[in-house]
Design an enzyme around this catalytic site. Sequence first.
Site, PDB file in Angstrom:
ATOM      1  N   ASP A   1      45.769  30.877  43.361  1.00 34.68           N
ATOM      2  CA  ASP A   1      46.093  31.936  42.393  1.00 34.68           C
ATOM      3  C   ASP A   1      47.104  32.999  41.535  1.00 34.68           C
ATOM      4  OD1 ASP A   1      44.285  32.918  41.296  1.00 34.68           O
ATOM      5  OD2 ASP A   1      44.143  32.052  39.325  1.00 34.68           O
TER       6      ASP A   1
ATOM      7  N   ARG B   1      32.329  40.347  35.376  1.00 28.55           N
ATOM      8  CA  ARG B   1      33.896  40.637  34.771  1.00 28.55           C
ATOM      9  C   ARG B   1      32.851  42.306  33.597  1.00 28.55           C
ATOM     10  NH1 ARG B   1      36.033  35.680  36.202  1.00 28.55           N
ATOM     11  NH2 ARG B   1      34.550  34.492  36.644  1.00 28.55           N
TER      12      ARG B   1
ATOM     13  N   ARG C   1      41.116  26.670  38.074  1.00 32.68           N
ATOM     14  CA  ARG C   1      41.865  27.153  36.653  1.00 32.68           C
ATOM     15  C   ARG C   1      42.496  26.453  36.681  1.00 32.68           C
ATOM     16  NH1 ARG C   1      40.737  33.135  35.907  1.00 32.68           N
ATOM     17  NH2 ARG C   1      42.373  33.596  37.668  1.00 32.68           N
TER      18      ARG C   1
ATOM     19  N   THR D   1      39.884  35.246  45.242  1.00 28.98           N
ATOM     20  CA  THR D   1      39.539  33.711  44.556  1.00 28.98           C
ATOM     21  C   THR D   1      39.875  32.975  45.526  1.00 28.98           C
ATOM     22  OG1 THR D   1      40.355  33.118  42.509  1.00 28.98           O
ATOM     23  CG2 THR D   1      42.060  34.656  43.843  1.00 28.98           C
TER      24      THR D   1
ATOM     25  N   ASP E   1      42.941  37.987  39.609  1.00 29.59           N
ATOM     26  CA  ASP E   1      43.839  39.575  39.029  1.00 29.59           C
ATOM     27  C   ASP E   1      44.108  39.490  37.965  1.00 29.59           C
ATOM     28  OD1 ASP E   1      43.814  37.008  37.411  1.00 29.59           O
ATOM     29  OD2 ASP E   1      45.456  35.880  36.947  1.00 29.59           O
TER      30      ASP E   1
ATOM     31  N   GLY F   1      35.456  36.440  40.041  1.00 27.24           N
ATOM     32  CA  GLY F   1      34.503  35.646  40.611  1.00 27.24           C
ATOM     33  C   GLY F   1      34.405  35.837  42.145  1.00 27.24           C
TER      34      GLY F   1
ATOM     35  N   ASP G   1      41.195  30.477  43.893  1.00 22.73           N
ATOM     36  CA  ASP G   1      42.587  29.241  43.093  1.00 22.73           C
ATOM     37  C   ASP G   1      43.303  29.835  43.448  1.00 22.73           C
ATOM     38  OD1 ASP G   1      39.906  28.915  41.754  1.00 22.73           O
ATOM     39  OD2 ASP G   1      40.624  31.291  39.782  1.00 22.73           O
TER      40      ASP G   1
END
Lengths: 319, 319, 319, 319
Positions: free
Chosen positions: C129, C72, C171, C125, C103, C11, C127
Site C-alpha cells: 500500500d 510501533r 488494511r 509491508t 508508510d 508490522g 500490504d
Amino acid sequence: MKRIGILTSGGDAPGMNAAIRAVTRTAISHGLEVFGIRYGFAGLVAGDFSPLTAEDVDHTINLGGTILYSARYPEMAQEEVQQKAVEQLKKHGIDAVIVIGGDGSYHGALALTRHGINSIGLPGTIDNDIPYTDYTIGYDTACETAMDAIDKIRDTASSHHRVFVVNVMGRECGDIAMRVGVASGADAIVIPERPYDVKEIAESLKRSFAKGKDHGIIVLAEGAMSADKFKDELLKYGDFDARANVLAHMQRGGRPTVEDRVNATKMGNYAVKLLLEGKGGLAVGFENNELSTHDILDLFDGKHEGDYALLDLNKDMTK
Amino acid sequence: MKRIGILTSGGDAPGMNAAIRAVTRTAISHGLEVFGIRYGFAGLVAGDFSPLTAEDVDHTINLGGTILYSARYPEMAQEEVQQKAVEQLKKHGIDAVIVIGGDGSYHGALALTRHGINSIGLPGTIDNDIPYTDYTIGYDTACETAMDAIDKIRDTASSHHRVFVVNVMGRECGDIAMRVGVASGADAIVIPERPYDVKEIAESLKRSFAKGKDHGIIVLAEGAMSADKFKDELLKYGDFDARANVLAHMQRGGRPTVEDRVNATKMGNYAVKLLLEGKGGLAVGFENNELSTHDILDLFDGKHEGDYALLDLNKDMTK
Amino acid sequence: MKRIGILTSGGDAPGMNAAIRAVTRTAISHGLEVFGIRYGFAGLVAGDFSPLTAEDVDHTINLGGTILYSARYPEMAQEEVQQKAVEQLKKHGIDAVIVIGGDGSYHGALALTRHGINSIGLPGTIDNDIPYTDYTIGYDTACETAMDAIDKIRDTASSHHRVFVVNVMGRECGDIAMRVGVASGADAIVIPERPYDVKEIAESLKRSFAKGKDHGIIVLAEGAMSADKFKDELLKYGDFDARANVLAHMQRGGRPTVEDRVNATKMGNYAVKLLLEGKGGLAVGFENNELSTHDILDLFDGKHEGDYALLDLNKDMTK
Amino acid sequence: MKRIGILTSGGDAPGMNAAIRAVTRTAISHGLEVFGIRYGFAGLVAGDFSPLTAEDVDHTINLGGTILYSARYPEMAQEEVQQKAVEQLKKHGIDAVIVIGGDGSYHGALALTRHGINSIGLPGTIDNDIPYTDYTIGYDTACETAMDAIDKIRDTASSHHRVFVVNVMGRECGDIAMRVGVASGADAIVIPERPYDVKEIAESLKRSFAKGKDHGIIVLAEGAMSADKFKDELLKYGDFDARANVLAHMQRGGRPTVEDRVNATKMGNYAVKLLLEGKGGLAVGFENNELSTHDILDLFDGKHEGDYALLDLNKDMTK
C-alpha cells in the site's frame, strides 16, 4: 471467428492450465466456442480435438502439468504436415489457435497463421529463454521449487560443513540459476552466458570457511557444465568436502505460484482479445511488467536478455 | 549426576534439533546442566563443548539439520581415542551422554558406557534402518519430501506420458521407498530386501498405458540399483519413454514434520529420564507406538524389520 | 560516511531479513561498518544498537520476521524524541540509516534526514500500500500464503458445495485480495477501493451452482467489510451454505518466496549505494520492474495505485 | 458378493480419496465391482450411484476433499429412510457398503448391516475423536497444516514480542491441539478434556519473557474456549501484547501427508478384505500401529482416549 482451438506444446510448465482456463473462459464470455487440442501439434494433425466448456476448466488453475497433454513434434516443420493440420482445423470449424509452449512451438503458430489460421503464441516454459519477454509461464514456480530444495540441502550442507554444487534447469539460459542463486544466498552462480572461474570460486569458498561459514552452495545452470564435472573441477582447488546435486524434473511440475497463475491468466485473456481483433502471428510477452506483443518472426532473430545484473548483485552478497 | 552432554553423529536428519531441545529442556527442568558437544565424537575427543541453556534451544524445533553439527569419526573405534573422550568428559564434569545418530553412533555410546559414562542412543537417521525400532528421527520428513517431489514429477510424467524411475534414499533399507511408493501411488516399488522382476514391471506398465493411464512412477530404493541402470533395464522390455531421477540430499533437510518433532521430543525427554534412573548402554526406540529400550549390544546382532506388507498392499493398488 | 545503521519498523514482513542481509553485506563489501538497531525507532531512541557482521546475517535470507525486531513508536513524531535519536546515532558514530517498514516509518526516515542523518526508506509491508511502488517487501509471500490457504479451503468447500468468504489482509489496500483472488480462481473479489454489489455476487454464485459448479470462493480485502458481515449479507440473497474465514496473522510470517528474497536483496543493495552517493530522504520502489526513488515527501501526498484491471480480468473468468 | 458401494459422510478429511482409491482398486483386483455413492447417505437414499473403475481413481491419492462429495444427513436415523436406502442398494445390485466418515456415519453403517447389507466403517475425520482407534484419516494432514500456520505466526509473534492464542480444530477432542502444541513448541496447550489455569499460563508467559523469550504461543482446542475469550482472560493476568487467531477450515483441506495416504490406503484395503470374509457391522481402527476392528455397537459406548501424556511432556519443555 466463432471457434478457437488451444494446444500446449514442448515441455510442460506450471501455469499452463491457468492459461488454458483463461483462454477458455475469456473466449466463452465473448461468445466464442473453444476446442482443446490434445498432445500439441501431433494431436492437431491427428484431429484429437474436443470441446472445452467453462466447467471443464474448473479446479485446474491450481494444477501443474497440462490437462491437454503435450508432445514434441518436429514433423510440424514440413509443409504437407502443416496442410494436414489446417485441414483438420477447417474440418472442425476452428478459425484460430492459441499455442502455449517453448520456442519450438512458435514455428508451428507462425505456419498456421501463414496458412490463414490466425495463431497467437504464449511463452510456456520454465526456462525463461524466450526473446522479447521478461517472463515465461512456469518460470516462477520452477524457481520456487528449486529454492525450496536448496533450502533443504543447505541444512545438510551446514550440518556437515559441505559444499553442494546444485544443477538447476534452464537449458542454455541462466535465468533460473541467477534468480534462485540470489534467493538461496548462493556462494556462486554459474551460467552459460557469462564466463566463470572455477579456481576463483574455490578460493572464495575457502575464504568463507576460514571466516566461519559452515557451508557452501554453488547454483549451476544446466547449460554451463554438469554438476559432477564442476564439483571435480572445484575439488582441484579446494580441500573441502563437496557434492553434486541435480534437481531435475521436479522443477517442471507442482502447483503453480501466485505469480504464474496471475500472469498465465493475464496472457490467456490477452491472447483471446488479440484474436478477437483479428490479429495473428504474434507472440505475447511481459516487458517491464506490461503485456506486449511481437511478430513471431522477430523472435527467431531475437535473443532473450537475462537480468545479468543479478550476478553482480550476488557478488556484493558474497565478498 | 549433575551435568550431561549431548551430541549428534553420522548423517544429519530433520528432528535432531527437536531432540536436542527436548534433552536440554528436560534436563534443566530436572535440575541438571547440559553441555552441547559439537561435531559428534570428533568434537567430543577434541573437547568442543559449550553449555546449552533452555533459551539456546528456542526457535530450533522447526529447523532441519543439527545445531550441534555432525561428523563421521571412525577413529572412535580405537581404545585410546575412547579414553581421550572420557578424559574430556571428566575434565568438564560431564557424567552422562546422549548420542543421536545412525547405527555407527551406537558403538561410541556403548564404548562410553563401558568406560563408566552412562550413555543413551537415540535413532537419528532418515533411513529407518535401526534394529528394534519402527521409527527413526527424520524418517517422516524424508518421506514427505520425497513424496512432494514425486507429486511434482507426476505432473510432468502425465503431461508427456512418461515413466519416471525415482531413486529415493535409505541406504540398504527399503523403508522410505515402500512408504513413499504407497503414498505416491507408484506403479512399482523396488527395494534391496526383496526380489523384483524388471520385465514384469515393464509388462505391467505397458498394460497400464494400454488401459489409458497417462504416466508411470517406479520408486526405487538407492540400495537396490542405480536409477539409470534400472531405467535402461526397463527399456529393454518396454517401448515407452522413461527417465531416471535421483532425489538425493534434499531428503536429508527441511523443516521437520509434526511426527518427527513430536517423536523426537518424546525420545529426548525419555532419554534424560533413563539417565536420571541411572541407566546407560541403552538404545531408545518406538515399537508399536510405544517408547522402548534395548541394550545397545543387542542392536549389533539385530536386524531392522521393515513393513514389507506394504509391497503386497501396493500390488493390490496396481493390478 | 563510515558507519550506517539499519532498523525495521511497523508490522514485520517476510523478506525484511533478506533486505537486512543485503544492506549489511553490501555496506561491508564497500568498506562501511553496519549497526543493527533493534525494535525500530523505539530502539533507536533507546540506543539498542549492535554491530552486524557479514557472518551475523548468514542463514537469515530464508527466515520470516525480522531479526532486528520491530515496534510501533508514534513518539517518533515529536521533535525532542527525534533529537534524542540523532544524539544516539552521533554517539555511536552512525552517519546514515536505512529504514525498512510501512508508510509510518517514512516519517521517521525523513525526520532523521532533516536532522542531518541521511536516511533511505525501503517499503517493508505485506500490504503493498505504499505510493510510487508496484511492490513492497513481503507482498509476494503473503499472497502465496493466502493462496495456499484458499487452495485448502476449496477442497472442503467443494466436498460440501459451500461458499467461503475469505478475508485476506491489506488494511485499506485491495492488492493482496486482487492478486490472490485471480490466483485462487475466486468467484468474486471485494476490495475497499472499488464499489461492489453483494446481491449481484450472490446471484452469480447461484448461477454457477445451477451450472454444476461445486463451490464458491469470495476473496474479501479486510478493509472492505468483515467476513462475517459479508457472509450474512450474502445469505440474504442466496440459499446456499456459506462460511466466513479470516486468514489473519499467518499471512505476515513464513519463509519468503524467491520474489521477495530477490527484490529485498536488490532494494537493500540499492539503498546502500544511494547512501554512498550521499543521498538521503529518499524512498526506494519498483516501478515497471525497475528500481526507482522518490523524495519521501512526495509519498505523503501520493496514493498507491493498485492494478485494478485485475478486477475486470477476474470477471472474464467468472461470467 | 459381487458389487460393493462406497460413500463418504460428515466433514471431509484429507486422505478420504486415498481410501476411496484403495477400496476401488482392491475390490476390482479381487473380482468385485464398485459403485461410488455421492453425497453420503443423502445420495444413498436418492440413488446417486455410479460405477467406479480403477482408472477413475487415478490422480486422486494426492487430492484433499472427497471426490464422492459429502453431506450431513440426520434423516438416516429414521427406519423408513433406512429401508429406502436398502431398496436403492438392492435395485443396483449392491451387496455391501464401505462408509468413510466421523462418528455420525457409523450409525448409518450399522443400520445397513442390520438390514442385511454388510457395512464397514472407516474413521474419516481430522478430529481424531473416534473410540478404539489411535488414528483417524486426515488427522495427520490437519496437524501438519496447523503447525505450518503456527510456524508462520511465530515469525510475527517474535518480531513484535507478542503472545498468540491459536485456536485449532478438533470439536470436543484435544488431540490436534496436543500434537500440534508439542510440535510447535507451544508455551501452553489447552484442551477440553483436562483442567487448565489461565492465570498460571499468564504467569508462566511472564516468566518466559523475563528470561528473554521473544514470543508466546498458546495452542487452544476449539472445544475448550473461544480464542477471543481466552485471550481476554489471559490479559487479566499478563501485561503482554496478545492476539487471538482461529485457523479454521483450511485445516480440513489440502494434499494429504504420507501418513494419511498410507494409512487410508491400508484401511481401505482392509475394509474390502473384511467384506470378502463376509463380515459387517465393524469399525476399522489403528491400535498400536496395527489394523484392528471393533463392533460398531461398541463404539457408541466407547470413548476415545487421547495421548494425554503429551501435556506433561510439553510441561517439561516449558518449565
